[in-house]
Design a protein around this motif. Structure first.
Motif, PDB file in Angstrom:
ATOM      1  N   GLN A 157       0.257  11.016  -8.299  1.00  0.00           N
ATOM      2  CA  GLN A 157      -0.535   9.825  -8.047  1.00  0.00           C
ATOM      3  C   GLN A 157      -1.175   9.370  -9.343  1.00  0.00           C
ATOM      4  N   ASN A 158      -1.299   8.057  -9.476  1.00  0.00           N
ATOM      5  CA  ASN A 158      -2.026   7.492 -10.617  1.00  0.00           C
ATOM      6  C   ASN A 158      -2.735   6.207 -10.208  1.00  0.00           C
ATOM      7  N   PRO A 159      -3.944   5.990 -10.735  1.00  0.00           N
ATOM      8  CA  PRO A 159      -4.667   6.892 -11.638  1.00  0.00           C
ATOM      9  C   PRO A 159      -5.415   7.981 -10.874  1.00  0.00           C
ATOM     10  N   ARG A 160      -6.018   8.937 -11.560  1.00  0.00           N
ATOM     11  CA  ARG A 160      -6.844   9.955 -10.909  1.00  0.00           C
ATOM     12  C   ARG A 160      -8.223   9.409 -10.572  1.00  0.00           C
ATOM     13  N   TYR A 161      -8.725   8.548 -11.409  1.00  0.00           N
ATOM     14  CA  TYR A 161     -10.036   7.942 -11.193  1.00  0.00           C
ATOM     15  C   TYR A 161      -9.928   6.442 -11.433  1.00  0.00           C
ATOM     16  N   LEU A 162     -10.620   5.672 -10.605  1.00  0.00           N
ATOM     17  CA  LEU A 162     -10.579   4.210 -10.747  1.00  0.00           C
ATOM     18  C   LEU A 162     -11.905   3.635 -10.283  1.00  0.00           C
ATOM     19  N   ILE A 163     -12.520   2.854 -11.171  1.00  0.00           N
ATOM     20  CA  ILE A 163     -13.733   2.127 -10.814  1.00  0.00           C
ATOM     21  C   ILE A 163     -13.404   0.647 -10.925  1.00  0.00           C
ATOM     22  N   THR A 164     -13.702  -0.101  -9.873  1.00  0.00           N
ATOM     23  CA  THR A 164     -13.392  -1.518  -9.876  1.00  0.00           C
ATOM     24  C   THR A 164     -14.498  -2.288  -9.174  1.00  0.00           C
ATOM     25  N   PRO A 181       3.616   2.940  -3.142  1.00  0.00           N
ATOM     26  CA  PRO A 181       2.338   2.465  -3.665  1.00  0.00           C
ATOM     27  C   PRO A 181       1.386   1.988  -2.581  1.00  0.00           C
ATOM     28  N   LEU A 182       0.105   2.178  -2.842  1.00  0.00           N
ATOM     29  CA  LEU A 182      -0.964   1.703  -1.956  1.00  0.00           C
ATOM     30  C   LEU A 182      -1.647   0.527  -2.638  1.00  0.00           C
ATOM     31  N   ILE A 183      -1.723  -0.582  -1.927  1.00  0.00           N
ATOM     32  CA  ILE A 183      -2.253  -1.828  -2.500  1.00  0.00           C
ATOM     33  C   ILE A 183      -3.520  -2.231  -1.761  1.00  0.00           C
ATOM     34  N   LEU A 184      -4.564  -2.506  -2.547  1.00  0.00           N
ATOM     35  CA  LEU A 184      -5.792  -3.063  -1.991  1.00  0.00           C
ATOM     36  C   LEU A 184      -5.907  -4.483  -2.535  1.00  0.00           C
ATOM     37  N   GLU A 185      -5.641  -5.454  -1.674  1.00  0.00           N
ATOM     38  CA  GLU A 185      -5.591  -6.851  -2.121  1.00  0.00           C
ATOM     39  C   GLU A 185      -6.976  -7.354  -2.521  1.00  0.00           C
ATOM     40  N   SER A 186      -7.981  -6.970  -1.764  1.00  0.00           N
ATOM     41  CA  SER A 186      -9.347  -7.408  -2.034  1.00  0.00           C
ATOM     42  C   SER A 186     -10.299  -6.257  -1.703  1.00  0.00           C
ATOM     43  N   PRO A 187     -10.428  -5.309  -2.616  1.00  0.00           N
ATOM     44  CA  PRO A 187     -11.221  -4.105  -2.320  1.00  0.00           C
ATOM     45  C   PRO A 187     -12.672  -4.425  -1.982  1.00  0.00           C
ATOM     46  N   PRO A 218     -16.633  -2.329  -1.022  1.00  0.00           N
ATOM     47  CA  PRO A 218     -17.326  -1.051  -1.239  1.00  0.00           C
ATOM     48  C   PRO A 218     -17.023   0.009  -0.180  1.00  0.00           C
ATOM     49  N   ASN A 219     -16.719  -0.397   1.050  1.00  0.00           N
ATOM     50  CA  ASN A 219     -16.425   0.615   2.082  1.00  0.00           C
ATOM     51  C   ASN A 219     -15.054   1.273   1.885  1.00  0.00           C
ATOM     52  N   GLN A 220     -14.317   0.841   0.884  1.00  0.00           N
ATOM     53  CA  GLN A 220     -13.070   1.502   0.541  1.00  0.00           C
ATOM     54  C   GLN A 220     -13.255   2.515  -0.591  1.00  0.00           C
ATOM     55  N   THR A 221     -14.487   2.706  -1.009  1.00  0.00           N
ATOM     56  CA  THR A 221     -14.793   3.784  -1.946  1.00  0.00           C
ATOM     57  C   THR A 221     -14.503   5.099  -1.246  1.00  0.00           C
ATOM     58  N   SER A 222     -13.606   5.895  -1.833  1.00  0.00           N
ATOM     59  CA  SER A 222     -13.155   7.095  -1.148  1.00  0.00           C
ATOM     60  C   SER A 222     -12.244   7.889  -2.079  1.00  0.00           C
ATOM     61  N   LEU A 223     -11.810   9.037  -1.584  1.00  0.00           N
ATOM     62  CA  LEU A 223     -10.805   9.856  -2.258  1.00  0.00           C
ATOM     63  C   LEU A 223      -9.494   9.676  -1.512  1.00  0.00           C
ATOM     64  N   TYR A 224      -8.465   9.254  -2.211  1.00  0.00           N
ATOM     65  CA  TYR A 224      -7.190   8.924  -1.587  1.00  0.00           C
ATOM     66  C   TYR A 224      -6.120   9.953  -1.961  1.00  0.00           C
ATOM     67  N   PHE A 225      -5.335  10.319  -0.963  1.00  0.00           N
ATOM     68  CA  PHE A 225      -4.236  11.258  -1.177  1.00  0.00           C
ATOM     69  C   PHE A 225      -2.933  10.680  -0.664  1.00  0.00           C
ATOM     70  N   CYS A 226      -1.903  10.846  -1.491  1.00  0.00           N
ATOM     71  CA  CYS A 226      -0.546  10.565  -1.070  1.00  0.00           C
ATOM     72  C   CYS A 226       0.111  11.888  -0.703  1.00  0.00           C
ATOM     73  N   ALA A 227       0.992  11.860   0.280  1.00  0.00           N
ATOM     74  CA  ALA A 227       1.671  13.084   0.699  1.00  0.00           C
ATOM     75  C   ALA A 227       3.102  12.758   1.085  1.00  0.00           C
ATOM     76  N   SER A 228       3.962  13.749   1.012  1.00  0.00           N
ATOM     77  CA  SER A 228       5.347  13.555   1.419  1.00  0.00           C
ATOM     78  C   SER A 228       5.872  14.813   2.094  1.00  0.00           C
ATOM     79  N   ARG A 229       6.948  14.665   2.836  1.00  0.00           N
ATOM     80  CA  ARG A 229       7.623  15.828   3.454  1.00  0.00           C
ATOM     81  C   ARG A 229       9.036  15.427   3.832  1.00  0.00           C
ATOM     82  N   ARG A 230       9.841  16.429   4.122  1.00  0.00           N
ATOM     83  CA  ARG A 230      11.178  16.167   4.656  1.00  0.00           C
ATOM     84  C   ARG A 230      11.044  15.576   6.052  1.00  0.00           C
TER      85      ARG A 230
END
Lengths: 113, 112
Positions: free
Chosen positions: A6-13, A75-81, A83-95
């Motif tokens: 995942q990128n970036p690890r940290y993001l302030i906007t 990719p995860l897109i936030l069109e118009s972020p 403050p309530n979307q301030t969080s820790l986000y994880f991507c995951a995958s599996r077979r």
């Protein structure tokens, strides 16, 4: 090395400024998913994808978009972020097989001011 | 809908103490059950899993038994180490295979 990146690890906007968090996996997994982690709430699913061009809403999809044009990228897109979307986000995958375990990225900490 | 409830933390133990983290679930049918561990600054890693009633999952000295009669999947370890300090998540995957439900997480701190 098998991994989810995942990128970036940290993001302030700021509120309203469109952003994209990238996710890539090198394990040829069919299934990919995005989660947000908030204190006391555990992980909640935002969107998931069963395969290329197949995406669906999870529990908390409002304010987010995703795409799956290639098998490895989700990719995860936030069109118009907001403050309530301030969080820790994880991507995951599996077979695709039933009971395959999820493999997680290291997370993206997003702050929206 | 399906849900997971796990004991609230934080939990603080001394090294070599016995660990139990309780987890109960509500689900339709026969879900698969998982424990994930999250070390600081990292994503979640699968610790162990059980796919049917009475199955016991085990890994790195941790164990959990799928108890359908009590709808529980408690995590146990006989002797914890400082390196076990992490956040532990109980999770289930329901019959539709698309949705993983996570508990709120329990933070474990082990002191020397």
């Amino acid at each position: 090395e098998a991994q989810v990146t995942q990128n970036p690890r940290y993001l302030i906007t700021v509120t309203g400024k469109k952003l994209t968090v990238t996710c890539s996996q090198n394990m040829n997994h069919e299934y990919m998913s995005w989660y947000r982690q908030d204190p006391g709430l555990g992980l909640r699913q935002i969107y998931y994808s069963m395969n290329v061009e197949a995406t669906d809403k999870g529990d908390v999809p409002e304010g987010y978009k995703v795409s799956r044009k290639e098998k490895r990228n989700f990719p995860l897109i936030l069109e118009s972020p907001s403050p309530n979307q301030t969080s820790l986000y994880f991507c995951a995958s599996r077979r695709g097989e039933y009971n395959s375990p999820l493999h997680f990225g290291n997370g993206t900490r997003l702050t929206v001011t | 809908g399906d849900s997971v409830t796990q004991m609230e933390g934080p939990v603080t133990l001394s090294e070599e103490a016995f660990l139990t983290i309780n987890c109960t679930y509500t689900a339709t049918g026969y879900p698969s059950l998982f424990w994930y561990v999250q070390y600081p600054g990292e994503g979640l890693q699968l610790l162990l899993k059980a796919t049917k009633a009475d199955d016991k999952g085990s890994n790195k000295g941790f164990e959990a038994t799928y108890r359908k009669e009590t709808t529980s999947f408690h995590l146990e370890k006989g002797s914890v180490q400082v390196s076990d300090s992490a956040v532990y998540f109980c999770a289930l995957r329901g019959y539709n295979n698309n949705d993983m439900r996570f508990g709120a997480g329990t933070r474990l701190t082990v002191k020397p």
